[in-house]
Design a protein around this motif. Structure first.
Motif, PDB file in Angstrom:
ATOM      1  N   UNK A  73       0.825  -1.215   0.000  1.00 48.38           N
ATOM      2  CA  UNK A  73       0.000   0.000   0.000  1.00 48.38           C
ATOM      3  C   UNK A  73       0.854   1.258   0.000  1.00 48.38           C
ATOM      4  N   UNK A  74       2.064   1.168   0.524  1.00 49.79           N
ATOM      5  CA  UNK A  74       2.952   2.337   0.583  1.00 49.79           C
ATOM      6  C   UNK A  74       3.354   2.813  -0.810  1.00 49.79           C
ATOM      7  N   UNK A  75       3.294   1.902  -1.806  1.00 49.38           N
ATOM      8  CA  UNK A  75       3.596   2.301  -3.190  1.00 49.38           C
ATOM      9  C   UNK A  75       2.551   3.278  -3.732  1.00 49.38           C
ATOM     10  N   UNK A 125       0.600   5.714   4.285  1.00 46.89           N
ATOM     11  CA  UNK A 125       1.604   5.484   5.329  1.00 46.89           C
ATOM     12  C   UNK A 125       1.354   4.163   6.051  1.00 46.89           C
ATOM     13  N   UNK A 126       0.139   3.648   5.913  1.00 42.33           N
ATOM     14  CA  UNK A 126      -0.179   2.379   6.538  1.00 42.33           C
ATOM     15  C   UNK A 126      -1.622   2.000   6.298  1.00 42.33           C
ATOM     16  N   UNK A 127      -1.980   0.787   6.725  1.00 43.04           N
ATOM     17  CA  UNK A 127      -3.361   0.297   6.667  1.00 43.04           C
ATOM     18  C   UNK A 127      -3.824   0.022   8.090  1.00 43.04           C
ATOM     19  N   UNK A 179      -6.434   6.020  -4.489  1.00 40.88           N
ATOM     20  CA  UNK A 179      -5.465   5.148  -5.164  1.00 40.88           C
ATOM     21  C   UNK A 179      -5.213   3.879  -4.354  1.00 40.88           C
ATOM     22  N   UNK A 180      -5.060   4.040  -3.045  1.00 41.94           N
ATOM     23  CA  UNK A 180      -4.726   2.894  -2.187  1.00 41.94           C
ATOM     24  C   UNK A 180      -5.893   1.926  -2.078  1.00 41.94           C
ATOM     25  N   UNK A 181      -7.079   2.436  -1.755  1.00 41.89           N
ATOM     26  CA  UNK A 181      -8.229   1.539  -1.590  1.00 41.89           C
ATOM     27  C   UNK A 181      -8.723   0.997  -2.928  1.00 41.89           C
TER      28      UNK A 181
END
Length: 592
Positions: free
Chosen positions: A348-350, A354-356, A406-408
């Motif tokens: 996820x950091x890509x 910063x974290x999940x 983007x992350x989710x």
């Protein structure tokens, strides 16, 4: 020179009803087995394989010749079709064999560096280096055949609907279109360069000015950008444009095309019209402007639940204009161990996170990576908002909206893959509409989200002089299973609006005329309202065949370094060529 035997059938065509026929087959030796007075040879062409039998009933010289056959020798065979005593149910031709009475060896083959079989598991670089051998595989021949049938169907469909296929130039003027151009130096005009087209955008609009009315083209395009599984430096578009058309006209025409493709090539009836999502709704629900809707995991906004929270991670996000959003994974609590969660967190950091943060919903409460920061009331509200039940796991990201989306957006599809929810036999088409007209690049400069010829929503033009980032474009993308198949828009046909668009993007009069002068000039002489769309043909074929890379549906693709392993392109130009092109000085400078 060998005498050519004129074939009567392809190697995959013969069936039991052909028993008794005298036939001629030509092809490659897929396998040869010699049992003394009996030789079995599997002969292969693009249609399939047939077993050939050589026995002691033929002249000894011919039997000895058959014994000399090796894999990939190219041969012609004459013989009689007979029913096989031991049938092979795995082959379409497995009920018959051909008893040979003549054999011609057209050419002999060295031992190939790769096996000619679908499940060889050979390194991709080796496959691409010997692509002409790789293409002999039945899977690759099927892929090429499917692509051929799709392009033929496309041509037939557009022809039936009044479109004219027109070729546009390959050598054009360099223009800013979002990616780096491939440049071609001019010998006649030294110091000047052509560009290979990233798309035929301006020329297809000029064809509308020219009165062509409806244009299409299956066209090569070029972009000098980093490669990935669904990207190549040269790729193929199905390109089209329609005069006197609005977005509903374009969308309706494409739904008819896609419905026919799915029916005729996949045997699947799909429902039309396709669902439509606004860009805003797609991002809010799926975190992506190309959402995969084959599975029911959606984003949930949690800002209001944590407005009074003292948890600094959430507090900082909200105070800086960020978002807190989560997704719930049904039955995911048992599937995702701490080790798996840690791996997801690293990935996820890509995407900027910063974290999940995770919450597992249990029968008697919750367990969470942030248990000491979140109270039971907050956890209950989150579970209710996300529709979570005991046994589910919730993942939460808090950051600026782009990072959250983007992350989710990545995470929901990643999790679906882990849980086996990405069904390759399910085809979910949808349209994403009402994209923002503008966005900011990494340097904070304004740029067109699609291209500067896209028409803004005409009822929102006042935003050009105000909240410009809230201005929507009359644009639409067609999405299949989380992949953008194509995109298009209503084009600007009003000279004043086009001129204003260039100004908003910071293009001065001199730069506008230098880059787009010929285009602007054409619009002085009467441009009809027009709209269009372009598909990525390679991506479409890839998705419909269930392949994971477009290299599997392109005959001679480039590798990850944009090289052609077969021809070893790109290559060095010699000094004479460089001199003719006026580039010798550059070459000498690099040598020094």
């Amino acid at each position: 020179m060998s005498t050519l035997l004129k074939r009567t059938h392809m190697c995959g065509e013969l069936r039991l009803e052909d028993a008794g026929k005298e036939v001629v087959l030509n092809g490659w030796v897929a396998k040869a087995r010699s049992l003394g007075s009996l030789v079995f040879v599997d002969i292969r062409d693009k249609s399939g394989i047939t077993q050939i039998t050589f026995n002691e009933d033929i002249p000894e010289e011919l039997l000895e010749k058959a014994k000399s056959l090796r894999s990939e020798h190219v041969i012609g065979v004459t013989g009689t079709v007979k029913e096989r005593s031991s049938k092979n149910d795995n082959l379409p031709t497995g009920a018959i064999e051909v008893f040979a009475n003549d054999l011609v060896i057209y050419s002999e083959a060295d031992t190939p560096p790769i096996y000619i079989k679908d499940d060889d598991n050979v390194d991709e670089n080796l496959r691409l280096k010997y692509r002409y051998l790789d293409l002999r595989k039945s899977k690759m021949q099927r892929n090429l055949s499917f692509r051929h049938r799709l392009t033929k169907l496309v041509r037939d469909y557009f022809d039936e609907n009044g479109f004219t296929e027109v070729e546009t130039p390959m050598l054009i003027k360099p223009t800013p279109e979002g990616a780096r151009d491939y440049l071609v130096p001019s010998r006649v005009n030294q110091g000047a360069f052509y560009a290979l087209p990233q798309s035929p955008q301006m020329f297809k609009q000029l064809l509308m000015v020219a009165g062509t009315d409806r244009y299409f083209q299956i066209v090569k395009c070029f972009r000098d950008e980093d490669l990935r599984a669904d990207r190549q430096p040269e790729f193929t578009q199905i390109d089209l444009e329609m005069s006197f058309a609005d977005s509903d006209d374009v969308i309706g025409m494409q739904e008819g095309l896609l419905k026919r493709i799915m029916k005729e090539l996949k045997g699947i009836d799909i429902d039309t019209p396709f669902p439509r999502l606004t860009y805003k709704e797609a991002m809010e629900r799926y975190g992506s402007d190309k959402p995969d809707t084959r599975f029911d995991i959606e984003l949930n906004k949690l800002n209001d639940i944590f407005e009074e929270s003292d948890f600094m991670v959430f507090k900082d996000a909200l105070e800086t204009g960020g978002d807190i959003r989560g997704i719930s994974v049904p039955g995911g609590a048992a599937e995702f161990s701490r080790k798996k969660i840690d791996k997801l967190t690293d990935e996820a950091k890509h995407y900027g996170a910063k974290g999940l943060l995770w919450i597992k919903v249990e029968e008697d409460g919750f367990s969470s990576s942030a248990s000491k920061f979140l109270n039971d009331a907050e956890l209950i509200k989150v579970a209710e908002r996300c529709g979570s039940k005991p046994g589910d796991i919730i993942f939460i990201v808090s950051a600026q909206p782009k990072v959250v989306f983007d992350t989710l957006g990545w995470l929901r599809r990643k999790i679906a893959g882990i849980l086996g929810l990405l069904d390759d036999n399910k085809f979910n088409f949808l349209w994403v509409v009402d994209f923002p007209m503008f966005e900011k690049d990494d340097e904070g400069n304004l740029k067109a989200m699609h291209h500067p010829f896209t028409q803004p929503k005409l009822d929102e033009l006042d935003k050009l002089d105000g909240d410009i980032l809230s201005l929507n474009a009359d644009a639409y993308d067609i999405v299949l299973n989380g992949v953008e198949l194509g995109g298009g828009s209503i084009r600007i046909h009003d000279r004043e609006l086009q001129d204003k668009m260039f100004k908003v993007l910071g293009l001065g009069e001199e730069e506008r005329m230098e880059k787009f002068g010929f285009f602007i000039e054409a619009f002085k002489y009467g441009a009809p309202p027009h709209a269009g769309l372009a598909y990525g043909l390679d991506r479409m074929v890839m998705l419909l065949l269930g392949e994971s890379s477009i290299r599997e549906v392109i005959a001679f693709p480039k590798n990850a370094n944009a090289e052609c392993p077969v021809s070893e392109a790109p290559g060095k130009a010699d000094s004479v060529q460089l001199e003719e092109l006026g580039l010798a000085v550059v070459a000498k400078h690099e040598q020094n």
